[in-house]
Design an enzyme around this catalytic site. Structure first.
Site, PDB file in Angstrom:
ATOM      1  N   TYR A  36       0.840  -1.204   0.000  1.00 25.37           N
ATOM      2  CA  TYR A  36       0.000   0.000   0.000  1.00 25.37           C
ATOM      3  C   TYR A  36       0.870   1.246   0.000  1.00 25.37           C
ATOM      4  CZ  TYR A  36      -4.975  -0.615   0.019  1.00 25.37           C
ATOM      5  OH  TYR A  36      -6.253  -0.821  -0.398  1.00 25.37           O
TER       6      TYR A  36
ATOM      7  N   GLU B   6      -0.716   4.734  -0.417  1.00 25.54           N
ATOM      8  CA  GLU B   6      -1.593   5.902  -0.616  1.00 25.54           C
ATOM      9  C   GLU B   6      -0.801   7.185  -0.434  1.00 25.54           C
ATOM     10  OE1 GLU B   6      -4.854   5.610   2.064  1.00 25.54           O
ATOM     11  OE2 GLU B   6      -5.956   4.208   0.785  1.00 25.54           O
TER      12      GLU B   6
ATOM     13  N   ASP C   5      -6.542  13.840 -25.160  1.00 24.76           N
ATOM     14  CA  ASP C   5      -6.497  12.422 -24.795  1.00 24.76           C
ATOM     15  C   ASP C   5      -5.728  11.699 -25.895  1.00 24.76           C
ATOM     16  OD1 ASP C   5      -6.906   9.741 -24.423  1.00 24.76           O
ATOM     17  OD2 ASP C   5      -9.041   9.890 -23.997  1.00 24.76           O
TER      18      ASP C   5
ATOM     19  N   THR D 158      -3.498   6.349 -22.096  1.00 29.00           N
ATOM     20  CA  THR D 158      -3.299   5.005 -21.571  1.00 29.00           C
ATOM     21  C   THR D 158      -1.825   4.703 -21.785  1.00 29.00           C
ATOM     22  OG1 THR D 158      -3.853   4.096 -23.734  1.00 29.00           O
ATOM     23  CG2 THR D 158      -5.613   4.138 -22.112  1.00 29.00           C
TER      24      THR D 158
ATOM     25  N   LYS E 122      -1.292   1.058 -25.180  1.00 29.12           N
ATOM     26  CA  LYS E 122      -1.607   0.938 -26.614  1.00 29.12           C
ATOM     27  C   LYS E 122      -0.310   1.102 -27.400  1.00 29.12           C
ATOM     28  CE  LYS E 122      -6.432   2.084 -26.064  1.00 29.12           C
ATOM     29  NZ  LYS E 122      -6.931   2.922 -24.993  1.00 29.12           N
TER      30      LYS E 122
ATOM     31  N   ARG F 163      -1.060  -2.150 -18.709  1.00 31.28           N
ATOM     32  CA  ARG F 163      -2.410  -1.574 -18.760  1.00 31.28           C
ATOM     33  C   ARG F 163      -2.527  -0.499 -17.680  1.00 31.28           C
ATOM     34  NH1 ARG F 163      -6.632  -2.871 -21.458  1.00 31.28           N
ATOM     35  NH2 ARG F 163      -5.292  -4.344 -22.514  1.00 31.28           N
TER      36      ARG F 163
HETATM   37  N1  PLP Z   1      -9.247   7.363 -24.217  1.00 35.59           N
HETATM   38  C1  PLP Z   1      -9.220   6.832 -25.443  1.00 35.59           C
HETATM   39  C2  PLP Z   1      -9.076   7.751 -26.627  1.00 35.59           C
HETATM   40  C3  PLP Z   1      -9.323   5.451 -25.620  1.00 35.59           C
HETATM   41  O1  PLP Z   1      -9.330   4.932 -26.841  1.00 35.59           O
HETATM   42  C4  PLP Z   1      -9.445   4.627 -24.468  1.00 35.59           C
HETATM   43  C5  PLP Z   1      -9.548   3.164 -24.576  1.00 35.59           C
HETATM   44  O2  PLP Z   1      -9.772   2.566 -25.557  1.00 35.59           O
HETATM   45  C6  PLP Z   1      -9.488   5.243 -23.215  1.00 35.59           C
HETATM   46  C7  PLP Z   1      -9.388   6.613 -23.116  1.00 35.59           C
HETATM   47  C8  PLP Z   1      -9.748   4.454 -21.959  1.00 35.59           C
HETATM   48  O3  PLP Z   1      -8.761   3.613 -21.592  1.00 35.59           O
HETATM   49  P1  PLP Z   1      -9.058   2.410 -20.566  1.00 35.59           P
HETATM   50  O4  PLP Z   1      -9.667   1.320 -21.367  1.00 35.59           O
HETATM   51  O5  PLP Z   1      -7.679   2.094 -20.035  1.00 35.59           O
HETATM   52  O6  PLP Z   1      -9.956   2.928 -19.511  1.00 35.59           O
END
Ligand code: PLP
Length: 415
Positions: A50, A52, A196, A222, A225, A231
């Site tokens: 842990y 936190e 994002d 993320t 990918k 992950r």
């Molecule tokens: N943002 C985008 C553009 C995504 O394509 C994804 C997942 O496919 C996410 C956020 C979310 O990721 P997670 O599946 O790890 O929650």
């Protein structure tokens, strides 16, 4: 490493999944293969602890080594993406996005993101997600003319709707995103801009897609990918927003961080700084461009006319097969793609007119343009006869043989 143990049921299923990953062609744009270092780190004793809080400000004793690990991960994220502040604790891309909402919005505030039916993500304001339930979510489409982002149209929507947060980024968009233009629009309406980059993070890190650093107030991603890490998620921002984002992640929306995953993020971020990683990202794009062109030559329609990144959408309408039927037939043939709505699709999300194809995973295995040609030819022949099980069985054997020529986990596991 060996896959066996007392829990024979679960271990047998893990073994089968390992076999599936090793002997299938993974063309799901959001998936990849992590290497043995990332795998081992993610499966280590750090899972026990842990922690936190943040480095040097923990609520538990015994965090000295974890402080160093998290600080290394933060430093590497800052260096790789050229940002002032990084929070490496989000458990996923969705958590990273939720943290930004939590940091700067009140419930009911307006957010503007890309329409999920045109390539946006659930967390960009789609109705079933927190982002569409707790906030007033409005969306921008792609242009009906060329299926690309139309910044004048986005500006018009932003002026009318006055969002407090604009989201730039997508799950199924194959063209370059102009983050500077998005920032101009955000400034004009007094909104925060969140980029994002979940899908394109590896390309951004390699300098092959323009970076949102210096344009977006928040960058979320993320790590699993194109970035090819464990992950998980990551949020980045300038120093002035650091406190807001840190307290949104913890204690706002999460408890204890996954320290084994954070260590694996650190390992992957170091890999992403190498010349070899840049070359890998170049090949991902080269493979995607090559496949998109070949598929078009075979009579498929490629949404927006082609790709600048790691993925493309295929409109199957000219072939008279739905995305769902294509996904099923291809899976039975050892080729993994996902059904996907195409812009202005007339079919439902469960059926769809399209499939999404991505090259990060096959490129990790070392496949190049020559193999992309063979894959396109296999996809085309399967989709010419989607109900022909003996043809699918034959294709699955071809896929297996092809994968044997590009061993990945069979180098480290006994399969
Ligand atoms: N943002 C985008 C553009 C995504 O394509 C994804 C997942 O496919 C996410 C956020 C979310 O990721 P997670 O599946 O790890 O929650």
């Amino acid at each position: 490493m060996k896959l066996d143990g007392k829990d024979t049921k679960v271990f047998e299923l893990m073994r089968r999944e390992l076999d599936r990953e090793e002997y299938s062609l993974i063309l799901i744009a959001s998936e990849n293969y992590v290497d043995e270092d990332v795998l081992a780190t993610q499966g280590c004793v750090l899972t026990n602890k842990y922690a936190e809080g943040y480095p040097s400000k923990r609520y538990y004793s015994g965090c000295a080594y974890l402080d160093e690990i998290e600080s290394i991960a933060i430093e590497r994220a800052r260096t790789l993406f050229g940002v002032e502040h990084a929070n490496v604790q989000p458990h996923s891309g969705s958590s990273a996005n939720m943290a930004v909402f939590y940091a700067v919005l009140e419930r009911g505030d307006t957010v503007l993101g890309m329409d999920i039916a045109h390539g946006g993500h659930l967390t960009h304001g789609a109705r079933p997600s927190f982002s569409g339930k707790w906030y007033r979510a409005v969306s921008y489409p792609v242009s009906a003319k060329n299926e690309m982002l139309d910044y004048d149209e986005i500006r018009g929507i932003a002026r009318k709707e006055r969002p407090k947060l604009i989201i730039a980024g997508a799950s199924a968009y194959s063209k370059i995103i102009d983050f500077a233009k998005f920032r101009e629009i955000a400034d004009e309406v007094g909104a925060y801009l969140m980029a994002d980059i979940a899908h394109i993070a590896g390309l951004v890190a390699a300098g092959l897609h323009p970076s949102p650093a210096g344009h977006a107030h928040f960058i979320t991603t993320t790590t699993h990918k194109t970035l090819r890490g464990p992950r998980g998620g990551l949020v980045m921002c300038n120093a002035d927003l650091a406190k807001k984002i840190d307290s949104a992640v913890f204690p706002g929306i999460q408890g204890g961080p996954l320290m084994h995953v954070i260590a694996a993020k650190a390992v992957a971020l170091r890999q992403a700084m190498t010349e070899e990683f840049k070359e890998y990202q170049r090949q991902i794009i080269a493979n995607a461009k090559h496949m998109a062109k070949r598929m078009a030559d075979l009579g498929f329609r490629i949404v927006s006319g082609g790709t600048d990144n790691h993925l493309f959408l295929v409109d199957l309408t000219p072939k008279n097969v739905t995305g769902n039927d294509a996904q099923i037939a291809l899976e039975a043939s050892g080729i993994m793609v996902n059904k996907n709505l195409i812009p202005f699709d007339t079919k439902t999300p469960g059926v769809t007119s399209g499939i999404r194809i991505g090259t990060p995973a096959v490129t990790t295995r070392g496949m190049k343009e020559k193999e992309m040609e063979v894959i396109c030819e296999m996809i085309d022949s399967v989709l010419k006869r989607p109900g022909d099980t003996s043809f699918m069985d034959g294709t699955r054997e071809r896929v297996r043989e092809m994968c044997k020529g590009f061993p990945f986990y069979s180098r480290i596991y006994d399969i």
